[in-house]
Design a protein around this motif. Structure first.
Motif, short mmCIF file in Angstrom:
data_model
loop_
_atom_site.label_atom_id
_atom_site.label_comp_id
_atom_site.label_asym_id
_atom_site.label_seq_id
_atom_site.Cartn_x
_atom_site.Cartn_y
_atom_site.Cartn_z
N SER A 52 0.84 -1.19 0.00
CA SER A 52 0.00 0.00 0.00
C SER A 52 0.87 1.24 0.00
O SER A 52 1.91 1.27 0.67
CB SER A 52 -0.87 0.04 1.26
N ALA A 62 4.51 7.06 1.88
CA ALA A 62 5.06 5.85 2.51
C ALA A 62 4.59 4.63 1.73
O ALA A 62 3.47 4.60 1.23
CB ALA A 62 4.61 5.75 3.96
N VAL A 107 4.23 0.54 2.20
CA VAL A 107 4.23 -0.56 3.17
C VAL A 107 3.91 -1.84 2.43
O VAL A 107 2.93 -1.88 1.67
CB VAL A 107 3.16 -0.29 4.25
N ASN A 108 4.73 -2.88 2.60
CA ASN A 108 4.43 -4.11 1.85
C ASN A 108 3.26 -4.85 2.50
O ASN A 108 2.76 -4.45 3.56
CB ASN A 108 5.68 -4.98 1.68
N ASP A 109 2.82 -5.94 1.86
CA ASP A 109 1.61 -6.62 2.34
C ASP A 109 1.77 -7.21 3.72
O ASP A 109 0.78 -7.51 4.38
CB ASP A 109 1.21 -7.73 1.35
N GLY A 143 2.99 -5.63 6.15
CA GLY A 143 2.96 -4.54 7.12
C GLY A 143 4.31 -3.90 7.36
O GLY A 143 4.46 -3.04 8.22
N GLN A 144 5.31 -4.30 6.60
CA GLN A 144 6.65 -3.75 6.81
C GLN A 144 6.82 -2.45 6.00
O GLN A 144 6.58 -2.44 4.79
CB GLN A 144 7.68 -4.77 6.34
N THR A 145 7.19 -1.39 6.70
CA THR A 145 7.42 -0.12 5.99
C THR A 145 8.70 -0.24 5.17
O THR A 145 9.75 -0.60 5.70
CB THR A 145 7.57 1.04 6.99
#
Lengths: 207, 208
Positions: A64, A78, A80-82, A84-86
């Motif tokens: 996202s 920003a 953020v991968n799926d 949840g890691q920024t």
């Protein structure tokens, strides 16, 4: 023979470095009076969330993208991968960027600058002082702002091409059927194998 | 009588929703570790999960939901169901991925955060011991439930997380929630629910 090859190489170098970019079918340039060419990301009252699919050097990354207009001259972005890691969180200004967080694998200066360039061209409010003239297209508005060409459709930006050293660097396509915000944004980097596809998910509304 | 705003705030604070975090004393740690050791009997787990990603500059969290399957020590499947469909199976040192029909396989470690959380969920489910070389381990009571706070010692992990909180259920004593806090203070919560423990899970669940 060596002298001939040296001369030929010099001529090729000279021609390529002097080459200027030719926009397809354009036959001339006319002056324009500070035409505002990207008005999508001016609203500071909310942020936007896009579903992102990135293909970087043959590696797919889904996630996202959060996009907040802090001011017309500052955007915070920003990714953020799926899981949840920024991956990065940066503030982008017209003349630079500030990193709030960047994952170690993206921490290279050139990578940060590339990311900032991509999201700057998507979000930045620009004013054009020139427009292209086309021989057979009467209503085909393409404006020039610095090193970028903005093609408008229904008076909102539809396509941006940025040019560096006479070559296309970034091509951005917007799909905005309602004209308010882009429903879809596609970015193609012409120098690196890098594609970004953003699909609007929702507004960041609110507590 | 004049009541100013500060008085009202001071009055409200003790009843507010602020989390209470209290270190366990030695006796509480011992009881908690005993309850963890009983979890070793877990052979399979099936649960729903909700993932909340909080960013400081956003008003709302990004929410994803899915299902988790765990079998033995080597098989783990995370299935995201909304708002996107995305499956991952941890098997034989690889992560198999099915991204809306596009299948691929990557080495475990391709996602630092996910590798970490998967290991933690797997080992916490079984009452596993935390690696003291990798983490400083703290035991706390948070809002009346047990919590283990892992603070990375290794430089590489510190770049991704400042703390990893593993919160246990007060009712079934199993893992309930994992909170990963990043150096920027942004954080991700994984909350488990509808846990089914030691129910049969067919091996085919781990084939994508």
């Amino acid at each position: 023979m060596i002298r001939f090859l040296t001369f030929s190489a010099f001529v090729v170098f000279l021609l390529s470095s002097c080459r200027s970019y030719q926009y397809l079918d354009a036959v001339g340039v006319r002056p324009e009076n500070a035409k505002e060419v990207n008005t999508f990301f001016l609203d500071t009252s909310t942020a936007l969330i896009y579903r992102a699919k990135v293909e970087a050097f043959s590696k797919p990354i889904n996630g996202s993208v959060f996009l907040k207009t802090v001011s017309p001259q500052e955007h915070r972005v920003a990714f953020v991968n799926d899981f949840g890691q920024t991956l990065f969180d940066i503030s982008i200004f017209s003349d630079g960027h500030k990193s709030h967080f960047i994952a170690p694998e993206l921490a290279k200066k050139s990578m940060q600058e590339t990311l900032a360039d991509i999201f700057r061209i998507i979000t930045e409010r620009r004013f054009a002082n020139a427009a292209l003239i086309f021989k057979d297209k009467q209503h085909y508005p393409v404006y020039i702002a610095g090193d970028s060409y903005y093609k408008l459709k229904r008076n909102v930006v539809d396509n941006i091409v940025t040019v560096r050293g006479g070559r296309e660097q970034l091509v951005v396509d917007f799909n905005s059927p309602k004209d308010a915000i882009p429903e879809q944004i596609e970015v193609q980097h012409k120098k690196y194998p890098l594609k970004v596809n953003l699909i609007f998910e929702r507004y960041d509304q609110s507590k | 009588m004049k009541i100013n705003i500060i008085s009202v705030v001071l009055l409200i604070i003790p009843f507010g929703g602020w989390s209470q975090l209290k270190p366990m004393d030695a006796a509480q740690v011992q009881v908690f570790e005993q309850s963890l050791s009983q979890l070793e009997r877990v052979q399979t787990l099936e649960a729903d999960f909700v993932q909340y990603k909080h960013m400081s500059f956003m008003k709302t969290a990004i929410v994803s939901k899915g299902k988790l399957y765990l079998k033995g020590t080597n098989l783990l499947r995370w299935s995201y169901l909304t708002p996107f469909v995305y499956d991952m199976v941890f098997k034989d040192g690889k992560i198999q991925i099915n991204d809306e029909g596009n299948k691929r396989s990557i080495d475990v470690g391709g996602s630092a955060q996910f590798e970490k959380i998967s290991k933690l969920v797997s080992s916490s489910i079984r009452g596993g011991k935390y690696d003291q070389r990798e983490f400083q381990v703290g035991y706390f009571i948070k809002d009346g439930v047990n919590m283990v706070r892992l603070t990375p010692k290794v430089t590489q992990a510190k770049k991704y997380f400042t703390t990893i909180d593993v919160i246990f259920s007060s009712t079934d004593k199993h893992i309930q929630e994992v909170v990963l806090t990043e150096p920027s203070k942004d954080y991700t919560r994984f909350v488990l629910s509808n846990k089914k423990i030691n129910k049969h899970i067919d091996d085919t669940i781990f084939n994508l």
